[in-house]
Enzyme design. Structure first.
Site, PDB file in Angstrom:
ATOM      1  N   GLU A  61      19.263  28.251 -10.726  1.00 56.04           N
ATOM      2  CA  GLU A  61      18.283  29.327 -10.575  1.00 56.04           C
ATOM      3  C   GLU A  61      18.148  29.791  -9.137  1.00 56.04           C
ATOM      4  O   GLU A  61      17.904  30.965  -8.857  1.00 56.04           O
ATOM      5  CB  GLU A  61      16.911  28.875 -11.077  1.00 56.04           C
ATOM      6  CG  GLU A  61      16.834  28.582 -12.565  1.00 56.04           C
ATOM      7  CD  GLU A  61      17.332  27.192 -12.946  1.00 56.04           C
ATOM      8  OE1 GLU A  61      17.805  26.442 -12.055  1.00 56.04           O
ATOM      9  OE2 GLU A  61      17.254  26.854 -14.137  1.00 56.04           O
ATOM     10  N   HIS A  94       6.257  22.707 -17.979  1.00 60.28           N
ATOM     11  CA  HIS A  94       6.903  23.611 -18.937  1.00 60.28           C
ATOM     12  C   HIS A  94       5.908  24.557 -19.609  1.00 60.28           C
ATOM     13  O   HIS A  94       6.193  25.089 -20.674  1.00 60.28           O
ATOM     14  CB  HIS A  94       7.673  22.815 -19.996  1.00 60.28           C
ATOM     15  CG  HIS A  94       9.068  22.446 -19.570  1.00 60.28           C
ATOM     16  ND1 HIS A  94       9.320  21.697 -18.454  1.00 60.28           N
ATOM     17  CD2 HIS A  94      10.275  22.748 -20.104  1.00 60.28           C
ATOM     18  CE1 HIS A  94      10.637  21.542 -18.328  1.00 60.28           C
ATOM     19  NE2 HIS A  94      11.238  22.163 -19.315  1.00 60.28           N
ATOM     20  N   ASP A  97       8.524  28.360 -15.387  1.00 60.51           N
ATOM     21  CA  ASP A  97       8.461  27.241 -14.437  1.00 60.51           C
ATOM     22  C   ASP A  97       9.794  27.069 -13.685  1.00 60.51           C
ATOM     23  O   ASP A  97       9.811  26.589 -12.563  1.00 60.51           O
ATOM     24  CB  ASP A  97       8.171  25.927 -15.163  1.00 60.51           C
ATOM     25  CG  ASP A  97       7.032  26.040 -16.156  1.00 60.51           C
ATOM     26  OD1 ASP A  97       5.957  25.514 -15.890  1.00 60.51           O
ATOM     27  OD2 ASP A  97       7.222  26.674 -17.206  1.00 60.51           O
ATOM     28  N   PHE A  98      10.914  27.418 -14.351  1.00 58.86           N
ATOM     29  CA  PHE A  98      12.216  27.270 -13.687  1.00 58.86           C
ATOM     30  C   PHE A  98      12.355  28.293 -12.559  1.00 58.86           C
ATOM     31  O   PHE A  98      13.206  28.162 -11.687  1.00 58.86           O
ATOM     32  CB  PHE A  98      13.373  27.433 -14.679  1.00 58.86           C
ATOM     33  CG  PHE A  98      13.267  26.559 -15.909  1.00 58.86           C
ATOM     34  CD1 PHE A  98      12.514  25.392 -15.880  1.00 58.86           C
ATOM     35  CD2 PHE A  98      13.908  26.896 -17.088  1.00 58.86           C
ATOM     36  CE1 PHE A  98      12.402  24.592 -17.018  1.00 58.86           C
ATOM     37  CE2 PHE A  98      13.801  26.103 -18.217  1.00 58.86           C
ATOM     38  CZ  PHE A  98      13.041  24.953 -18.189  1.00 58.86           C
TER      39      PHE A  98
HETATM   40  C1  LIG Z   1      15.524  23.993 -13.368  1.00 63.75           C
HETATM   41  C2  LIG Z   1      15.693  23.954 -14.831  1.00 63.75           C
HETATM   42  N1  LIG Z   1      16.468  24.879 -15.429  1.00 63.75           N
HETATM   43  C3  LIG Z   1      16.643  24.853 -16.751  1.00 63.75           C
HETATM   44  C4  LIG Z   1      16.044  23.895 -17.514  1.00 63.75           C
HETATM   45  C5  LIG Z   1      16.207  23.889 -19.028  1.00 63.75           C
HETATM   46  N2  LIG Z   1      17.032  22.770 -19.454  1.00 63.75           N
HETATM   47  C6  LIG Z   1      16.466  21.609 -19.845  1.00 63.75           C
HETATM   48  S1  LIG Z   1      17.588  20.466 -20.221  1.00 63.75           S
HETATM   49  C7  LIG Z   1      18.866  21.508 -19.901  1.00 63.75           C
HETATM   50  C8  LIG Z   1      20.280  21.062 -20.092  1.00 63.75           C
HETATM   51  C9  LIG Z   1      20.664  20.077 -19.100  1.00 63.75           C
HETATM   52  O1  LIG Z   1      21.948  19.598 -19.326  1.00 63.75           O
HETATM   53  P1  LIG Z   1      22.393  18.255 -18.646  1.00 63.75           P
HETATM   54  O2  LIG Z   1      21.858  18.190 -17.255  1.00 63.75           O
HETATM   55  O3  LIG Z   1      23.850  18.144 -18.808  1.00 63.75           O
HETATM   56  O4  LIG Z   1      21.636  17.126 -19.463  1.00 63.75           O
HETATM   57  P2  LIG Z   1      21.722  16.796 -21.020  1.00 63.75           P
HETATM   58  O5  LIG Z   1      20.664  17.600 -21.680  1.00 63.75           O
HETATM   59  O6  LIG Z   1      23.075  17.141 -21.488  1.00 63.75           O
HETATM   60  O7  LIG Z   1      21.431  15.353 -21.113  1.00 63.75           O
HETATM   61  C10 LIG Z   1      18.403  22.746 -19.482  1.00 63.75           C
HETATM   62  C11 LIG Z   1      19.251  23.886 -19.122  1.00 63.75           C
HETATM   63  C12 LIG Z   1      15.234  22.960 -16.856  1.00 63.75           C
HETATM   64  N3  LIG Z   1      14.588  22.005 -17.523  1.00 63.75           N
HETATM   65  N4  LIG Z   1      15.080  22.994 -15.523  1.00 63.75           N
END
Ligand SMILES: Cc1ncc(C[n+]2csc(CCOP(=O)(O)OP(=O)(O)O)c2C)c(N)n1
Lengths: 344, 342
Positions: free
Chosen positions: A60, A129, A85-86
């Protein structure tokens, strides 16, 4: 007129604006997936494909700047954040660049980035969130900030944003997504800086934004049963704020309640109160009441979450109090989000 | 009922863990998450978005079994396995999911904000990448002389995060700082190939691994099969020794796969989100099954023991669920408590 849901109105505005303007590109995490950001990008992806509806990596911070770079060279990026929040990570690009670009570089052009941010609500989404950031974004000159409360405004404000020459932040409350309402099938815009009277009344003015407009209307229903006519003003636009509409209403009712899902201190509610106080405090027959979040981060535990969030009941109580009635006599009212089980 | 036998991980010394102990810990976590998932779906009473690690247990167990109690672990949104593997209190975790006062975060934080300082689980959080920085900061403390004088010689910080989080700027800024100051931090990237429903190919350039990027910061880094608990454990022991000896940060990229949907208790491949063949092939590489098979040759009684551990874990988590439900919610009058120190 035809009725559609809030999320469909966003999707329709996106498609219609993209049809009219080939410079518009949608970008966001998962905008191309089966969920399509709660259905808001599904149609655009089906129609325009990955070249114009682009899944992006998790970044972001840089992406806000990337969007500024694209916007200042001819693209019209519509950046989608599934939680506002992001956008804390994007704030350098939004505040230090997008909001200042036009001014700082001598008014030679703006940074027409549009950012959608969804405010989470319900199911214990908690401290990071479910924050409403309208007060924060509203602080910065150079940005437009809007909070559509109805499906029609969701479409009209987004279409206006996508024609703007300056950056726009659109905050959409997740709790509104399934709400249906009449929306014109034709493309149309709703101008920034124009509020609307969601409900006419004479006894007390409730100025509200986003989800709280609906809570205020429910409170107005309950007040009507007691013979009190509350006027509900939906600000629609946080920056600029429709001062004239607020002042005109308060001049008639003499009483002001401001209902908002951000915190009271330094917030939208404080700003609305200041507008009235600065203009003519003599209009007020009673003190201003702010109906906002409790002054703490959002808790997860549901009894705390219920107490934390302002709702129809707290609006009702505030109105009764200003009218000199016993607040304790009001009916118990459940939160609009009761029964929400996701997807979040 | 006989007392529940607990897996002997994490250990309190630096010796290698027995494979049977590692398996036991994985079985316990698998059963806990599956049981919680069923109850979550059927009851709808745990009102907090939950991200399961089912299928990924070897990463948390293999790494945490190489740590001392005083080492601090930090996790992201998918943190239950890491919390339990580090010895976090199961009752307190379950109570947190139910939003009770007895929860590890007093019902304030929910599934994504776990903490158990006694067990050395520092914190988890749901904004991607945040804890990569926080663990780096903890390691900064641990590198200072004053931390040693408290009799906690050479603590290290460990952070688990996904392939998706490695895309955030905070990942790069943290690794740069840690490498610059040779901080005792172990970065564990659980690469399950997905961020929500976006595969790696949509997010990162092909032919360049996250491990390569860590090496670009001058950090010693290894990539290995994250479903092989023995390999993970051995690599983690080497990494921990490296950090503890003051040789700077270490990076492990562990390839694994999540079996359930991104958030929630359901499977998502029926909806066509991920190729069913991929999910099935990864399920065949189940870390629990692989560890069981590896033991069978030398330990013919292993299947019976796994069955016992499964029964015990189920009883343990059911008891935690019952206890949580019997616990009070936080008092509404305490809503503001904890905003500031009192
Ligand atoms: C800064 C931010 N951007 C987007 C999100 C939304 N989000 C939550 S989990 C996720 C996927 C994360 O993937 P990864 O880090 O590979 O972890 P996994 O879920 O595969 O364990 C996203 C995009 C967030 N929580 N925080």
């Amino acid at each position: 007129m035809r009725k559609i849901a809030y999320f469909q109105a966003i999707g329709e505005a996106t498609v219609q604006a993209m049809e009219a303007d080939p410079r518009i590109v949608v970008a966001g995490q998962g905008v191309d997936d089966h969920k399509g950001v709660y259905g808001t990008t599904t149609d655009a992806f089906a129609r325009f494909g990955p070249a114009r509806v682009r899944d992006i990596p998790n970044g972001e911070n840089a992406f806000a700047g990337i969007a500024v770079g694209a916007a200042t060279t001819g693209m019209r990026p519509l950046v989608v954040h599934t939680r506002d929040d992001f956008m804390f990570l994007a704030m350098d690009g939004i505040f230090n660049l997008a909001a200042k670009w036009r001014y700082m570089f001598g008014d030679r052009g703006g940074a027409p980035v549009v950012m959608r941010g969804i405010v989470g609500r319900g199911w214990g989404q908690g401290a990071t969130h479910s924050q409403s950031l309208q007060s924060l974004f509203g602080h910065f000159p150079g940005l437009y900030v809007v909070t559509p409360a109805s499906p029609s405004d969701a479409k009209g404000l987004l279409m206006n944003a996508l024609r703007s020459e300056d950056p726009v932040v659109i905050l959409e409350n997740r709790g509104l997504y399934e709400l249906t309402g009449e929306v014109s099938e034709e493309p149309f815009t709703v101008p920034f800086g124009k509020g609307r009277i969601a409900r006419a009344g004479t006894d007390v003015t409730v100025v509200a934004a986003s989800l709280m407009v609906h809570e205020a209307e429910r409170a107005a229903d309950a007040l009507a049963l007691r013979g009190v006519r509350a006027e509900v003003v939906d600000v629609r636009s946080i920056r600029p704020l429709d001062d004239a509409l607020i002042l005109e209403s308060v001049a008639r009712t003499g009483r002001l309640v401001v209902a908002d899902t951000s915190w009271a201190r330094y917030g939208l509610a404080a700003e609305v109160a200041a507008v009235v106080a600065e203009h003519d405090p003599g209009m007020l027959r009673a003190p201003v009441r702010r109906v906002t979040l409790a002054d703490c981060p959002a808790p997860v535990s549901w009894p705390l979450e219920e107490a934390f969030n302002p709702g129809a009941e707290s609006v009702l109580h505030a109105c009764l109090e200003l009218l000199g009635e016993e607040p304790g006599n009001g009916p118990r009212m459940e939160h609009v989000m009761k029964g929400f089980v996701g997807p979040y | 009922m006989s007392p529940v036998e607990q897996p002997r991980t994490p250990r309190q010394d630096d010796g290698p863990a027995d494979l049977a102990d590692l398996l036991h810990a994985m079985v316990r976590i698998r059963v806990a998450e599956e049981t919680i998932g069923d109850v979550y779906r059927d009851e709808q009473e745990m009102r907090t978005p939950v991200h399961f690690s089912i299928g990924q247990e070897a990463t948390a167990v293999g790494v945490c079994a190489a740590l001392r109690r005083e080492d601090l672990v930090y996790g992201g949104h998918r943190c239950h396995a890491q919390y339990l593997a580090k010895g976090g209190d199961l009752d307190a975790m379950v109570a947190e999911l139910y939003g009770r006062r007895t929860g590890c975060a007093a019902g304030r934080g929910g599934s994504v904000h776990l903490t158990d300082l006694e067990a050395g689980f520092g914190a988890s959080s749901a904004i991607l990448g945040e804890m990569i920085a926080v663990a780096t900061g903890a390691a900064w403390t641990f590198a200072e002389p004053f931390d040693r004088t408290e009799g906690r010689l050479g603590r290290i910080a460990v952070t688990f995060f996904g392939d998706g989080a490695s895309e955030e700027g905070v990942f790069h800024e943290s690794l740069n700082f840690a490498s610059l100051h040779r901080l005792p931090v172990l970065y564990v990237c659980e690469n399950n190939q997905y961020s929500l429903s976006s595969g790696l190919a949509a997010r990162q350039p092909a032919g360049h691994s996250i491990t390569d990027r860590a090496r670009g910061y001058g950090i010693t880094a290894r990539r290995l099969d994250g479903n092989d608990v023995v390999a993970v454990h051995e690599a983690a022991r080497e990494a921990v020794r490296h950090c503890r000896e003051g040789r700077g940060p270490y990076f492990l990229e562990l390839d694994t796969y999540r079996w359930r949907e991104h958030v929630g208790p359901n499977r998502d491949h029926e909806q066509g989100v991920r190729p069913a063949a991929d999910v099935e092939s990864w399920m065949r590489r189940c870390p629990v099954r692989r560890a069981t098979e590896a033991l069978r040759a030398t330990d013919p009684g292993i299947d019976a023991r796994v069955a016992t551990w499964t029964r015990q874990a189920r009883a343990e988590v059911n008891a935690a669920i019952d206890a949580a439900k019997a616990s009070p919610f936080p008092a509404v009058s305490d809503l503001l408590t904890g905003t500031y120190a009192t």
